[in-house]
Design a protein around this motif. Structure first.
Motif, short mmCIF file in Angstrom:
data_model
loop_
_atom_site.label_atom_id
_atom_site.label_comp_id
_atom_site.label_asym_id
_atom_site.label_seq_id
_atom_site.Cartn_x
_atom_site.Cartn_y
_atom_site.Cartn_z
N ALA A 161 0.84 -1.21 0.00
CA ALA A 161 0.00 0.00 0.00
C ALA A 161 0.88 1.26 0.00
CB ALA A 161 -0.92 -0.01 1.21
N GLU A 165 1.09 4.00 -3.01
CA GLU A 165 0.87 5.43 -2.73
C GLU A 165 2.06 6.27 -3.22
OE1 GLU A 165 0.59 6.42 1.57
OE2 GLU A 165 2.13 7.85 1.01
N LEU A 169 1.96 9.22 -6.05
CA LEU A 169 2.27 10.63 -5.80
C LEU A 169 3.53 11.11 -6.52
CD1 LEU A 169 1.42 10.93 -1.99
CD2 LEU A 169 0.10 11.81 -3.90
N ARG A 188 6.94 6.61 5.41
CA ARG A 188 7.41 7.28 4.20
C ARG A 188 7.37 8.78 4.41
NH1 ARG A 188 2.36 6.35 5.79
NH2 ARG A 188 0.75 6.54 4.24
N TYR A 190 7.97 12.66 2.14
CA TYR A 190 8.10 13.27 0.81
C TYR A 190 8.84 14.60 0.95
CZ TYR A 190 4.54 9.87 -0.39
OH TYR A 190 3.85 8.69 -0.58
N GLN A 192 9.64 17.99 -0.97
CA GLN A 192 9.26 18.76 -2.14
C GLN A 192 10.45 19.56 -2.67
OE1 GLN A 192 6.62 22.03 -1.74
NE2 GLN A 192 5.57 21.53 -3.64
N PHE B 120 4.10 18.66 -0.39
CA PHE B 120 4.56 17.87 -1.53
C PHE B 120 3.45 17.72 -2.57
CE2 PHE B 120 5.38 14.23 -4.08
CZ PHE B 120 6.70 14.39 -4.39
N GLY B 121 3.73 18.17 -3.77
CA GLY B 121 2.76 18.03 -4.87
C GLY B 121 1.92 19.28 -5.11
N TRP B 141 -8.96 -2.84 1.67
CA TRP B 141 -7.51 -2.70 1.44
C TRP B 141 -7.31 -2.19 0.03
CZ3 TRP B 141 -3.91 -4.11 -2.11
CH2 TRP B 141 -2.58 -3.86 -1.78
N PRO B 142 -6.46 -1.24 -0.20
CA PRO B 142 -5.68 -0.46 0.74
C PRO B 142 -6.57 0.54 1.48
CG PRO B 142 -4.86 -0.22 -1.52
CD PRO B 142 -6.17 -0.89 -1.61
N TRP B 144 -6.94 3.79 2.46
CA TRP B 144 -6.42 5.15 2.28
C TRP B 144 -7.02 6.10 3.30
CZ3 TRP B 144 -2.53 4.14 -0.49
CH2 TRP B 144 -2.59 3.35 -1.63
N GLU B 145 -6.27 7.16 3.60
CA GLU B 145 -6.78 8.24 4.44
C GLU B 145 -6.98 9.43 3.50
OE1 GLU B 145 -4.01 8.51 8.08
OE2 GLU B 145 -3.02 7.24 6.63
N HIS B 157 -5.95 16.13 -4.06
CA HIS B 157 -6.35 15.05 -3.16
C HIS B 157 -5.11 14.36 -2.62
CE1 HIS B 157 -6.04 13.14 -7.15
NE2 HIS B 157 -5.69 12.06 -6.49
N PRO B 159 -3.98 10.66 -0.73
CA PRO B 159 -4.44 9.35 -0.27
C PRO B 159 -3.91 8.99 1.11
CG PRO B 159 -2.64 9.08 -1.83
CD PRO B 159 -2.85 10.56 -1.66
N ASN B 160 -2.98 9.84 1.62
CA ASN B 160 -2.26 9.42 2.83
C ASN B 160 -2.34 10.45 3.95
OD1 ASN B 160 -0.74 11.42 1.75
ND2 ASN B 160 1.04 10.15 1.29
N ARG B 163 0.08 13.72 3.72
CA ARG B 163 1.56 13.68 3.66
C ARG B 163 2.05 14.11 2.28
NH1 ARG B 163 0.10 9.05 6.48
NH2 ARG B 163 0.98 8.88 8.55
N GLY B 164 1.26 13.85 1.25
CA GLY B 164 1.61 14.24 -0.10
C GLY B 164 0.33 14.50 -0.88
N TRP B 165 0.41 15.34 -1.89
CA TRP B 165 -0.79 15.77 -2.61
C TRP B 165 -0.65 15.52 -4.10
CZ3 TRP B 165 -4.76 17.35 0.42
CH2 TRP B 165 -4.44 17.71 1.75
N LYS B 166 -1.76 15.28 -4.73
CA LYS B 166 -1.79 15.11 -6.19
C LYS B 166 -2.89 16.02 -6.72
CE LYS B 166 -0.77 12.01 -9.67
NZ LYS B 166 0.55 11.45 -9.97
N LYS B 205 -13.76 9.55 -6.37
CA LYS B 205 -13.00 9.78 -5.14
C LYS B 205 -12.03 10.95 -5.26
CE LYS B 205 -13.63 5.18 -3.37
NZ LYS B 205 -13.12 4.02 -2.70
N HIS B 207 -10.48 12.22 -7.99
CA HIS B 207 -9.40 12.22 -8.99
C HIS B 207 -9.69 13.22 -10.11
CE1 HIS B 207 -8.51 8.57 -6.79
NE2 HIS B 207 -7.31 8.57 -7.33
#
Lengths: 548, 277
Positions: A161, A165, A169, A188, A190, A192, B120-121, B141-142, B144-145, B157, B159-160, B163-166, B205, B207
Motif C-alpha cells: 500500500a 501510494e 504521488l 514514508r 516526501y 518537495q 509535496f505536490g 484494502w488499501p 487510504w486516508e 487530493h 491518499p495518505n 503527507r503528499g498531494w496530487k 473519489k 481524482h
C-alpha cells in the motif's frame, strides 16, 4: 592445467534438460497468490531463510553439486536474474515459460524438425504475442491499482500500500530513497523540490541546532562552484542578497573558510547570535543565512549546480564559470520559496518553474524513456528529473534481522521498478491470463513449414503460467477453467482465492504489460540459447560468480 | 453583528470563529471566549482541545476551553492560517491539517503542538479549504486516508492523510469550499465550490472534477447532509439530492459556513450562527 571435458549431442540436451527442470521445479511453486515458499538452509546454525521471490531464491544458488545439471541451471539463473534486473518481477514466470518452450522444442526436434527454423518460428510467435500484450494494456487507474500491482510483487499488504501510494504521488519515474532501520518500522516521507546530498558548512549555521536543521523561508540562493575563502567574496554575496530584499540566504559552495563562516554567522538572524546576549543586534539583522556543501562529486555535482541554477534562476559563480564570486550582483542570486537542510539533505523549493525547466524535464524524460530499468545511468536521470518536476520520496523500512531487512529493501526496489513499468506501459489481466489472451493473436502468424511449429511452441507455452498457478492453488480441471477464462473475454482471469472467473480490473488481479513482455522475450531467448547449443565444455574448477 | 467564518463541533458543543474572535454557541447565544490571535479565520474543536488559526500567523490551542492558550511550533511558516481540519480518527492519530494563505499546508501528528509543512505536490501555497473523507471501513484494502484541499489554482487530493498531494483533474479556479459525501467509500462523490467559477463534482473519489451545470457561480459554503447536499451562494441556500441538480431554498439567508450536526445544520453568516432544521 586440467583438461576440460567436451560433450556433444544427445548428452548436451540431456544435461540442459536436467538443469532447466530443476530450476523451473524450484520456482514454479512460488507462482500465484497461493504459491509456496522456497526455504533456503544457509547453514546449520541459522534457521532457514524463507523466500517467495524468484530473484532471491535463484541468487542463493551458486551450483547444484552435479556438473551435469549446472550448465542448464546456471542458464536459468542468469535468465531469471536478467528478467528481475530489467523488469523487477516475473522471474518464476520466465522460468516456467522457458521450460515449456524448451521442452516442446526438444520434442519437435526429436521428430526431425529443423531446429534453426523452429527458432525462427519461436521468434515470430514471441513478437506477435508481445504485440498482443501491448494491445491488451490499459493505463493504470490510480493508487488502488498501483497498490494491487505492488502486492503481486511483494506479498506484504502494508508495504504494498505504501509503495502504491508513493508511486502514485511521485509519478512514473519516481525518485525514492530507501532508509533501513533496525526494528520493525514502515513509514514514508516526501521532500518537495530539488533534493541534493549535502553537508552544512558549520554547526553555527543551523537555525535549529537541537534538531540539526536549517529552515529558511522565502529568499535568495547563491551558487558558488569552488572555494569560498575570501571576505570580499562573501561580502559581495551578502550585499547582493540585501539589495534583493530577501529574508533568507542559502549559500552553496565547494568549501567555506573559517573567516567566511564567521562573517555568515555574525550577519545571520537567529542561530547562535541571540544566545550570546546579542538580541538587540539580532533584530537589526535582516537575513537568515545558511551555507552547505554538496556531497556529490564529479558529473553529479556539476549537474546539480546546473539544475539548481536553472530552477532558481541563479548564476553559478566561480573560476570555471562566467563570473568571479567577488563580482556577484543581485542578478546572480536565485529565488527560493523555501530552503531546508537536515539529515544530510538540502531541499530547495524554487519560486516558479520556468519554461526552461519544463523543457529540461521533457529532455530528461526522453532520455529516461530510452534507458532500460537496469541501466546504470537511470538513477541519476531519475534524480535530476525529480528535482525538475516536484521532489522525492523516502521509504523507511525496518525489521529485526539484517537479512530480512536486506530482502525487504530489495523487494521494495523491485516493486518500484514494476510500478514504474505499470505507469509507463499499463496493466493487463493478471494470474497468467494476459498470456492466455494472446493465443488467438498467434493464429494468423505467417510462418512456413518448420517455422510454423515454432509458433505452435509459443502458443502452447503461453498457457503454462496460468496452468501452474491453478496447479499451485490445487484447482482441479485446469484446462476447463482456462477455456472459461478465454471465453469470458480479454479482461477475464481466474481468482484462485475466490475460485471463480472474474474481471481482472474489477478484482484488482493485474500484471504489468511491459513486465510480461520482458518476461516472454527473455524466456524465449533463454530457451533458444539452450535449444541451439550442441556442445558443452566442462571445466574441472569452473569460476563461480554471484552475479551472472 | 458577529461574522462567523468557521464552525466546529465537539460532542454537541459548538465552537465558532470569525474576525471578532472565538465563541461558544450555547442556548442559541454566542458566548465570547478569549483567545490570543489578532484576527481569527478558523477554529477546530477535537476531543481534548480547541485550536484556532488566523492573523498574523500560527495556530494556538487550549486544553481548558480557552482559559489558557499555547502556541504551536510552526516550522518557520509565517502565513495566516485560514482553515483547520481534523482527521476523523484524530483521537488515535493526533493528525490535524492547517491550510495557510501563502505557506501551503501544515500537518501535525500531535494534536497541534508541532506543525510541519506538508506541501509535496502542491503548485499553489494558498490552501483555502480542507476536507477529510470519512474513515475507510476496516475490511477495505488499501485503507487510504483520503483528504482534499482547495487552493487558489485547483483542487488536490491526498491518499495518505495529507503527507503528499496530487492535483485532481479540474479546471483552474479558486476553490474555497469542499464537501465529501457521507457514503464516500461507496459513491466516491466529492463537491468543490469556487469563488466565482461555479460548482465542481467528482464521482471517482476526487481524482477528476467536472463542472456542475446550472449551479450558482459563487459557492461560499457546502455541506453533505443525510438528505443530500446543501450550498450557499451570496444570496441564498440551495439544496440537491445528488449534487447535480440544485434548487434554491425559498426565503433562506446566505451562509458563509455550513456544518452538519446530527439532524440539523448549523449555518454561520455575517450575523452570527443559526440552526437550520
Amino acid at each position: 592445467m586440467p583438461k576440460p571435458k567436451v560433450i556433444g549431442q544427445p548428452k548436451t540436451t540431456e544435461h540442459f534438460t536436467l538443469g532447466i527442470n530443476v530450476m523451473a521445479d524450484l520456482l514454479a511453486p512460488t507462482l500465484g497468490p497461493i504459491g509456496g515458499i522456497v526455504a533456503n538452509q544457509r547453514d546449520v546454525n541459522n534457521k532457514p531463510e524463507l523466500l517467495d521471490d524468484s530473484a532471491t531464491a535463484m541468487r542463493r544458488i551458486l551450483n547444484l553439486g552435479d556438473p551435469r545439471m549446472d550448465v542448464g541451471a546456471m542458464l536459468m539463473r542468469s535468465m531469471v536474474w536478467r528478467v528481475v534486473q530489467r523488469a523487477g518481477d516475473g522471474g518464476a514466470t520466465a522460468a516456467v515459460l522457458a521450460r515449456a518452450m524448451y521442452r516442446e522444442a526438444m520434442r519437435m526436434s526429436a521428430s526431425g524438425i529443423n531446429v534453426m527454423r523452429l527458432s525462427k518460428g519461436i521468434e515470430l510467435g514471441v513478437a506477435r504475442a508481445v504485440a498482443a500484450l501491448k494491445a491488451q494494456a490499459r493505463p493504470v487507474a490510480g493508487e488502488d491499482e498501483l497498490a494491487k500491482v505492488a502486492l503481486t510483487v511483494i506479498r506484504e499488504p502494508d508495504l504494498a500500500a505504501v509503495l502504491g501510494e508513493m508511486s502514485y504521488l511521485l509519478g512514473a519515474d519516481a525518485h525514492v530513497s530507501i532508509e533501513k532501520y533496525v526494528a520493525p518500522y514502515l513509514h514514508r516521507a516526501y521532500h518537495q523540490g530539488a533534493n541534493y546530498r549535502a553537508q552544512i558548512a558549520s554547526m553555527y549555521l543551523y537555525t535549529d541546532p537541537v534538531r540539526k536543521t536549517a529552515v529558511l523561508p522565502a529568499g535568495a540562493i547563491a551558487l558558488v562552484d569552488g572555494k569560498l575563502d575570501q571576505l570580499d567574496q562573501i561580502v559581495a554575496i551578502l550585499d547582493s542578497a540585501l539589495k534583493t530584499d530577501a529574508k533568507s540566504l542559502t549559500v552553496v559552495a565547494g568549501s567555506f573558510s573559517d573567516e567566511v563562516i564567521g562573517v555568515m554567522v555574525r550577519n545571520s538572524r537567529g542561530a547562535a547570535n541571540s544566545k550570546n546576549g546579542n538580541a538587540e543586534k539580532d533584530k537589526a539583522r535582516k537575513l537568515t543565512i545558511t551555507g552547505v556543501k554538496f556531497k556529490d562529486v564529479g558529473d553529479a555535482r556539476r549537474e546539480a549546480y546546473d539544475d539548481l541554477a536553472m530552477l532558481t534562476g541563479a548564476s553559478v559563480l566561480g573560476r570555471a564559470w562566467s563570473k568571479p564570486v567577488e563580482m556577484a550582483g543581485p542578478e546572480d542570486l536565485g529565488r527560493v520559496v523555501r530552503a531546508e537542510f537536515g539529515g544530510e539533505l538540502l531541499t530547495v523549493a524554487p519560486e516558479r518553474l520556468s519554461p526552461d525547466v519544463q523543457e529540461k524535464a521533457a529532455e530528461l524524460r526522453t532520455k529516461l524513456a530510452r534507458t532500460t530499468l537496469d541501466d546504470e545511468a537511470r538513477p541519476l536521470l531519475v534524480k535530476r528529473l525529480s528535482a525538475m518536476t516536484g521532489g522525492m520520496g523516502v521509504l523507511k523500512i525496518g525489521t529485526d534481522s539484517k537479512l530480512d531487512r536486506e530482502v525487504m529493501a530489495q523487494n521494495a526496489e523491485r516493486a518500484l521498478k514494476v510500478l514504474s513499468a505499470a505507469q509507463h506501459g499499463g496493466v493487463a489481466p493478471g494470474g497468467g491470463a494476459a498470456f492466455l489472451h494472446c493465443i488467438p493473436a498467434l493464429a494468423d502468424v505467417e510462418a512456413e513449414e518448420d517455422a510454423a511449429f515454432g509458433v505452435e511452441i509459443v502458443r502452447r507455452a503461453l498457457a503454462e503460467p496460468i496452468r501452474v498457478i491453478l496447479e499451485n492453488a490445487h484447482v482441479p480441471s485446469s484446462s476447463v477453467i482456462m477455456d472459461q477464462v478465454e471465453q469470458a473475454g480479454p479482461s477475464a482471469t481466474y481468482d484462485v482465492l475466490d475460485k471463480r472467473v472474474v474481471d481482472a480490473y474489477e478484482a484488482g488481479i493485474l500484471d504489468v504489460a511491459d513486465v510480461l513482455s520482458t518476461v516472454l522475450r527473455t524466456a524465449s531467448s533463454g530457451a533458444l540459447m539452450a535449444l541451439t547449443t550442441d556442445t558443452i565444455v566442462y571445466h574441472k574448477n569452473p569460476e563461480q560468480a554471484f552475479t551472472p | 453583528m458577529t461574522i462567523i467564518l468557521s464552525v466546529s463541533n465537539r460532542n454537541g458543543s459548538v465552537w465558532a470563529a470569525g474576525p471578532e474572535g472565538l465563541f461558544r454557541y450555547e442556548g442559541g447565544e454566542l458566548a465570547p471566549v478569549p483567545q490570543p490571535q489578532e484576527n481569527l479565520y478558523c477554529c477546530c474543536a477535537i476531543h481534548d482541545r480547541v485550536l484556532v488559526g488566523g492573523l498574523p500567523h500560527g495556530v494556538a490551542f487550549s486544553l481548558q476551553d480557552g482559559v489558557e492558550w499555547q502556541a504551536g511550533w510552526m516550522d518557520n511558516v509565517e502565513a495566516p492560517v485560514v482553515t483547520l481540519a481534523a482527521d476523523p480518527q484524530v483521537e488515535q492519530s493526533g493528525v490535524i491539517l492547517a491550510g495557510t494563505d501563502g505557506g501551503g499546508i501544515l500537518r501535525t501528528a500531535n494534536r497541534g503542538s508541532h506543525w510541519f509543512t506538508s506541501n509535496f505536490g502542491l503548485r499553489s501555497y494558498s490552501a483555502l479549504a480542507l476536507a477529510w473523507a470519512p474513515s475507510a471501513p476496516a475490511s477495505v484494502w488499501p485503507r487510504w486516508e483520503a483528504v482534499f484541499a482547495g487552493t487558489e489554482e485547483g483542487i488536490y487530493h491526498s491518499p495518505n492523510g495529507g503527507r503528499g498531494w496530487k492535483r485532481s483533474e479540474s479546471e483552474e479556479a479558486v476553490f474555497q469550499t469542499i464537501a465529501v459525501d457521507r457514503d464516500f467509500h461507496r459513491t466516491g462523490v466529492v463537491l468543490a465550490g469556487t469563488e466565482g467559477d461555479g460548482l465542481f463534482r467528482s464521482v471517482d473519489k476526487g481524482h477528476t472534477f467536472t463542472r456542475v451545470p446550472d449551479a450558482p457561480a459563487q459557492i461560499n459554503a457546502l455541506a453533505a447532509t443525510p438528505e443530500g447536499w446543501l450550498l450557499s451562494d451570496e444570496t441564498s441556500l440551495w439544496t440537491s439530492q445528488d449534487g447535480m441538480s440544485w434548487q434554491p431554498v425559498a426565503g433562506s439567508a446566505p451562509a458563509l459556513v455550513l456544518l452538519q450536526m446530527h439532524d440539523s445544520v448549523i449555518a454561520g453568516d455575517e450575523k452570527g450562527l443559526s440552526v437550520l432544521a
